[in-house]
Design a protein around this motif. Structure first.
Motif, mmCIF file in Angstrom:
data_model
loop_
_atom_site.group_PDB
_atom_site.id
_atom_site.type_symbol
_atom_site.label_atom_id
_atom_site.label_comp_id
_atom_site.label_asym_id
_atom_site.label_seq_id
_atom_site.Cartn_x
_atom_site.Cartn_y
_atom_site.Cartn_z
ATOM 1 N N ALA B 149 0.838 -1.212 0.000
ATOM 2 C CA ALA B 149 0.000 0.000 0.000
ATOM 3 C C ALA B 149 0.868 1.256 0.000
ATOM 4 O O ALA B 149 0.571 2.221 -0.711
ATOM 5 C CB ALA B 149 -0.929 -0.006 1.218
ATOM 6 N N VAL B 150 1.940 1.218 0.772
ATOM 7 C CA VAL B 150 2.848 2.379 0.798
ATOM 8 C C VAL B 150 3.524 2.521 -0.565
ATOM 9 O O VAL B 150 3.690 3.631 -1.084
ATOM 10 C CB VAL B 150 3.886 2.228 1.940
ATOM 11 N N ALA B 151 3.864 1.375 -1.163
ATOM 12 C CA ALA B 151 4.566 1.393 -2.455
ATOM 13 C C ALA B 151 3.717 2.008 -3.573
ATOM 14 O O ALA B 151 4.266 2.552 -4.540
ATOM 15 C CB ALA B 151 4.991 -0.025 -2.831
ATOM 16 N N THR B 152 2.391 1.929 -3.446
ATOM 17 C CA THR B 152 1.557 2.533 -4.491
ATOM 18 C C THR B 152 1.675 4.066 -4.491
ATOM 19 O O THR B 152 1.375 4.714 -5.499
ATOM 20 C CB THR B 152 0.054 2.192 -4.286
ATOM 21 N N GLY B 153 2.072 4.620 -3.342
ATOM 22 C CA GLY B 153 2.227 6.075 -3.237
ATOM 23 C C GLY B 153 0.901 6.806 -3.161
ATOM 24 O O GLY B 153 0.854 8.030 -3.202
ATOM 25 N N MET B 154 -0.206 6.065 -3.050
ATOM 26 C CA MET B 154 -1.537 6.697 -3.042
ATOM 27 C C MET B 154 -2.046 6.997 -1.642
ATOM 28 O O MET B 154 -3.012 7.737 -1.473
ATOM 29 C CB MET B 154 -2.546 5.777 -3.738
ATOM 30 N N TYR B 155 -1.418 6.369 -0.651
ATOM 31 C CA TYR B 155 -2.009 6.431 0.684
ATOM 32 C C TYR B 155 -1.037 6.990 1.722
ATOM 33 O O TYR B 155 0.174 6.796 1.620
ATOM 34 C CB TYR B 155 -2.444 5.031 1.138
ATOM 35 N N SER B 156 -1.618 7.622 2.734
ATOM 36 C CA SER B 156 -0.804 8.052 3.876
ATOM 37 C C SER B 156 -0.497 6.812 4.722
ATOM 38 O O SER B 156 -1.064 5.733 4.488
ATOM 39 C CB SER B 156 -1.596 9.056 4.703
ATOM 40 N N GLY B 157 0.371 6.991 5.713
ATOM 41 C CA GLY B 157 0.730 5.859 6.574
ATOM 42 C C GLY B 157 -0.481 5.255 7.259
ATOM 43 O O GLY B 157 -0.644 4.028 7.292
ATOM 44 N N GLY B 158 -1.354 6.121 7.786
ATOM 45 C CA GLY B 158 -2.551 5.633 8.484
ATOM 46 C C GLY B 158 -3.492 4.891 7.554
ATOM 47 O O GLY B 158 -4.066 3.866 7.921
ATOM 48 N N GLU B 159 -3.621 5.416 6.346
ATOM 49 C CA GLU B 159 -4.491 4.750 5.362
ATOM 50 C C GLU B 159 -3.911 3.385 4.976
ATOM 51 O O GLU B 159 -4.640 2.385 4.906
ATOM 52 C CB GLU B 159 -4.638 5.632 4.121
ATOM 53 N N ALA B 160 -2.585 3.359 4.760
ATOM 54 C CA ALA B 160 -1.935 2.095 4.383
ATOM 55 C C ALA B 160 -2.092 1.063 5.497
ATOM 56 O O ALA B 160 -2.369 -0.124 5.239
ATOM 57 C CB ALA B 160 -0.454 2.338 4.079
ATOM 58 N N ALA B 161 -1.948 1.521 6.743
ATOM 59 C CA ALA B 161 -2.096 0.604 7.883
ATOM 60 C C ALA B 161 -3.522 0.057 7.937
ATOM 61 O O ALA B 161 -3.733 -1.135 8.188
ATOM 62 C CB ALA B 161 -1.753 1.334 9.177
ATOM 63 N N SER B 162 -4.499 0.948 7.689
ATOM 64 C CA SER B 162 -5.905 0.512 7.738
ATOM 65 C C SER B 162 -6.203 -0.493 6.626
ATOM 66 O O SER B 162 -6.933 -1.462 6.841
ATOM 67 C CB SER B 162 -6.838 1.723 7.588
ATOM 68 N N ILE B 163 -5.626 -0.259 5.452
ATOM 69 C CA ILE B 163 -5.842 -1.193 4.339
ATOM 70 C C ILE B 163 -5.194 -2.540 4.657
ATOM 71 O O ILE B 163 -5.759 -3.601 4.395
ATOM 72 C CB ILE B 163 -5.264 -0.605 3.025
ATOM 73 N N SER B 164 -4.004 -2.466 5.259
ATOM 74 C CA SER B 164 -3.265 -3.707 5.523
ATOM 75 C C SER B 164 -4.028 -4.637 6.461
ATOM 76 O O SER B 164 -3.932 -5.853 6.353
ATOM 77 C CB SER B 164 -1.887 -3.387 6.105
ATOM 78 N N ILE B 165 -4.822 -4.055 7.363
ATOM 79 C CA ILE B 165 -5.505 -4.895 8.362
ATOM 80 C C ILE B 165 -6.609 -5.745 7.719
ATOM 81 O O ILE B 165 -7.106 -6.690 8.332
ATOM 82 C CB ILE B 165 -6.040 -4.038 9.534
ATOM 83 N N ILE B 166 -6.994 -5.434 6.485
ATOM 84 C CA ILE B 166 -7.972 -6.299 5.780
ATOM 85 C C ILE B 166 -7.441 -7.729 5.744
ATOM 86 O O ILE B 166 -8.189 -8.693 5.869
ATOM 87 C CB ILE B 166 -8.223 -5.804 4.328
ATOM 88 N N ALA B 167 -6.088 -7.846 5.591
ATOM 89 C CA ALA B 167 -5.473 -9.173 5.503
ATOM 90 C C ALA B 167 -5.632 -9.968 6.794
ATOM 91 O O ALA B 167 -5.449 -11.186 6.800
ATOM 92 C CB ALA B 167 -3.989 -9.035 5.157
ATOM 93 N N GLY B 168 -5.983 -9.269 7.883
ATOM 94 C CA GLY B 168 -6.217 -9.979 9.140
ATOM 95 C C GLY B 168 -7.519 -10.763 9.122
ATOM 96 O O GLY B 168 -7.772 -11.565 10.012
ATOM 97 N N ALA B 169 -8.344 -10.541 8.100
ATOM 98 C CA ALA B 169 -9.621 -11.248 7.935
ATOM 99 C C ALA B 169 -10.477 -11.125 9.191
ATOM 100 O O ALA B 169 -11.086 -12.089 9.645
ATOM 101 C CB ALA B 169 -9.391 -12.717 7.592
ATOM 102 N N ASP B 170 -10.483 -9.966 9.760
ATOM 103 C CA ASP B 170 -11.208 -9.754 11.006
ATOM 104 C C ASP B 170 -11.934 -8.415 10.921
ATOM 105 O O ASP B 170 -11.326 -7.349 11.109
ATOM 106 C CB ASP B 170 -10.176 -9.761 12.150
ATOM 107 N N GLY B 171 -13.213 -8.456 10.618
ATOM 108 C CA GLY B 171 -14.004 -7.248 10.393
ATOM 109 C C GLY B 171 -13.961 -6.234 11.523
ATOM 110 O O GLY B 171 -13.624 -5.065 11.304
ATOM 111 N N PRO B 172 -14.294 -6.651 12.780
ATOM 112 C CA PRO B 172 -14.295 -5.665 13.869
ATOM 113 C C PRO B 172 -12.930 -5.001 14.059
ATOM 114 O O PRO B 172 -12.858 -3.802 14.324
ATOM 115 C CB PRO B 172 -14.675 -6.498 15.100
ATOM 116 N N THR B 173 -11.862 -5.775 13.912
ATOM 117 C CA THR B 173 -10.518 -5.201 14.080
ATOM 118 C C THR B 173 -10.247 -4.189 12.979
ATOM 119 O O THR B 173 -9.684 -3.116 13.236
ATOM 120 C CB THR B 173 -9.450 -6.318 14.056
ATOM 121 N N ALA B 174 -10.639 -4.516 11.747
ATOM 122 C CA ALA B 174 -10.437 -3.601 10.619
ATOM 123 C C ALA B 174 -11.190 -2.291 10.864
ATOM 124 O O ALA B 174 -10.651 -1.200 10.643
ATOM 125 C CB ALA B 174 -10.914 -4.256 9.323
#
Lengths: 144, 398
Positions: B149-174
């Protein structure tokens, strides 16, 4: 703590470099592994402790029996103490029997039964009734 | 009385006129998208309990003139600079504004976690503590997506972190992480997380088959030790104390999860456990779904960012599965063939779906080889792992 050192390094709106992201990823992976490994260690220790206690119980059944006996003894004394306290409270709150000098208390006993009991005691002991002193008469429930 | 003027005013006040505005066409597309998600939830049964709510929230928020939700009060420049004015929202907000308070304050994800905890049996994990390593490994997907996500250059750090948590497969945590770090991306992230969770039975098996040999897949796992009631009671208390002290930012999520589990295991709070599992869970799911859906406003949702989030989310699920499987293979070798590597893919936390997938694939190659209980170990460890990963990202970016 290590985590607090990271706090404030980035704001959520900051754009970060790929190198920073890689570094964060490495630290993050290590933290997840360390915390879960720590939980694993604790769970293993607790599990082993429980298993060991089970093995000891099987090896030394007399320990279990002694423990159970001690427990039941404790329960017995507790119950006895509680019964005595209850009886005392009941005796204090029970009404004074009519016609007495003011001391006899009847607990769950009617006057007719009390009179019979006093007469029986006097007759059995061979003591005149006016020389006997009854403090209370309580009906004891039969154990089923 | 000018009847013509009245009718004209009435016509102008209808929602139809709203479609003629600057972002009117986007609202129209969002309504079509909401109908598509409703179809996915109702007809295809993709996580219907949440997707139906999310889709309906999406529908309501994009109907012009309803005033049910005001995005600018939550993510507008004033809200970002001075903080959200809850008093004003309570006085003037629409229904979905009021319900959204539970998302913004992080109350709903925590309440959901109490319910999840009350429904989770940590027994399989306690009986085989090594399964926690697989739960930890699967979180590798989160960090790989962070880099992407950071490599795409489209997102701030917070946005990239939020996107990354999708991989946790855990809706409430995301949702919990995103509402703090990137509230403007809440809708696409929540939709992606829940949609991919529903797709796990389709996403995981090809990679499970690709990365394991037939011999590995046929491995029969032996039964593990019996876990005592006392251990199950001690576990949530110990984990809460230790993890919350090590990583305080994870305390709300993990504390809620463990509290729910304690209600289930302690044996003296059956009524509370029952409420957490059923009534509370259902009520919060209802509020959470509809209020998260409300954040899907056409102007922000229909962007290149959303499309990339969908792609990164998919990549995250796949990478998490691969990480879990690879550790599973290592454990297969280390245990001298006693651990079936298929249970590694259950390390992604979608409970119990990921564990069911491991079981199903295992049964395909060895009838009678039931892996479900063995896979539940890494599966519930994954829930803890993703909460820890979210706690770490919160500590860094919040």
């Amino acid at each position: 703590m290590g985590i607090s050192l990271l706090s404030g390094v980035f704001k959520s709106t900051d754009k970060i470099q790929v190198v920073d992201a890689i570094l964060l990823a490495l630290i993050g992976v290590v933290i997840v592994f360390v915390i879960l490994a720590l939980i694993m260690l604790i769970v293993s220790i607790v599990g082993k402790a429980f298993d060991k206690s089970e093995v000891l119980k099987e090896k030394h059944p007399e320990w279990g029996e002694k423990l159970a006996a001690a427990k039941s003894k404790m329960m017995f004394w507790k119950k006895l103490k509680k019964d005595a306290e209850e009886a005392e409270v009941a005796a204090q709150s029970a009404p004074v029997a009519a016609g007495t000098c003011g001391e006899l208390k009847l607990i769950n006993t009617d006057e007719r039964d009390a009179a019979m009991i006093m007469a029986i005691v006097a007759d059995t002991t061979g003591t005149p009734l006016n020389e006997l002193r009854f403090k209370s008469i309580k009906r004891v429930e039969e154990e089923k | 009385m000018n009847v013509g003027e009245i009718l004209k005013n009435l016509g102008e006040s209808t929602g139809f006129m709203g479609f003629g505005g600057a972002d009117g066409w986007k609202a129209l597309i969002m309504i079509i998208l909401a109908l598509f998600f409703l179809w996915l939830g109702i007809k295809k049964k993709f996580e219907p309990l949440l997707l139906v709510g999310i889709a309906f929230g999406m529908l309501l928020t994009n109907l012009p003139g309803g005033g049910l939700y005001h995005a600018e009060w939550w993510t507008g420049a004033d809200a970002v600079a001075n903080g959200v004015n809850y008093g004003y929202i309570l006085q003037h907000g629409g229904l979905l504004d009021i319900l959204y308070i539970g998302v913004k304050t992080g109350v709903y994800p925590c309440l959901i976690f109490i319910g999840v905890g009350a429904m989770t049996d940590f027994g399989p994990m306690l009986s085989r503590p090594s399964s926690m390593i697989m739960g930890a490994a699967a979180q590798g997907g989160i960090y790989l997506v962070l880099i992407l996500a950071v490599a795409t250059g489209m997102y701030s750090g917070g946005e990239a972190a939020s996107i990354s948590i999708i991989a946790g497969a855990d809706g409430p945590t995301a949702i919990f992480l995103t509402k703090t770090l990137a509230p403007e991306l809440l809708a696409p992230i929540a939709v992606a997380a829940y949609s991919y969770m529903a797709l796990i039975p389709l996403l995981q098996p090809p990679f499970m088959k690709l990365l394991t040999t037939k011999k590995e897949r046929m491995t029969v796992m032996t039964t593990t030790r019996k876990v005592s009631k006392k251990e199950k009671i001690i576990f949530p208390i110990l984990v809460t104390i230790i993890v919350s002290l090590l990583l305080p930012s994870v305390a709300p999520l993990l504390g809620s999860l463990m509290f729910g589990n304690l209600l289930k295991e302690c044996g003296v709070t059956e009524r509370l456990s029952d409420t957490a599992q059923n009534a509370l869970m259902n009520i919060v799911t209802l509020f959470l779904g509809i209020s998260v859906g409300a954040t899907a406003i056409g102007a922000t949702f229909l962007s290149a960012k959303t499309i990339v989030i969908v792609v990164l989310g998919l990549a995250g699920f796949i990478l998490a599965t691969i990480c879990g499987l690879l550790i599973g293979k290592i454990m297969y070798v280390l245990s001298k063939g006693k651990i079936n590597p298929l249970i590694g893919s259950a390390g992604v936390s979608a409970v119990p779906m990921a564990a069911r997938v491991s079981n199903t694939v295992g049964l395909q190659y060895n009838k009678g080889n039931y892996l479900l209980m063995h896979a539940m170990g890494p599966n519930v460890a994954g829930v803890i792992g993703s909460a820890v990963a979210a706690g770490f990202l919160l500590a860094v970016f919040a």
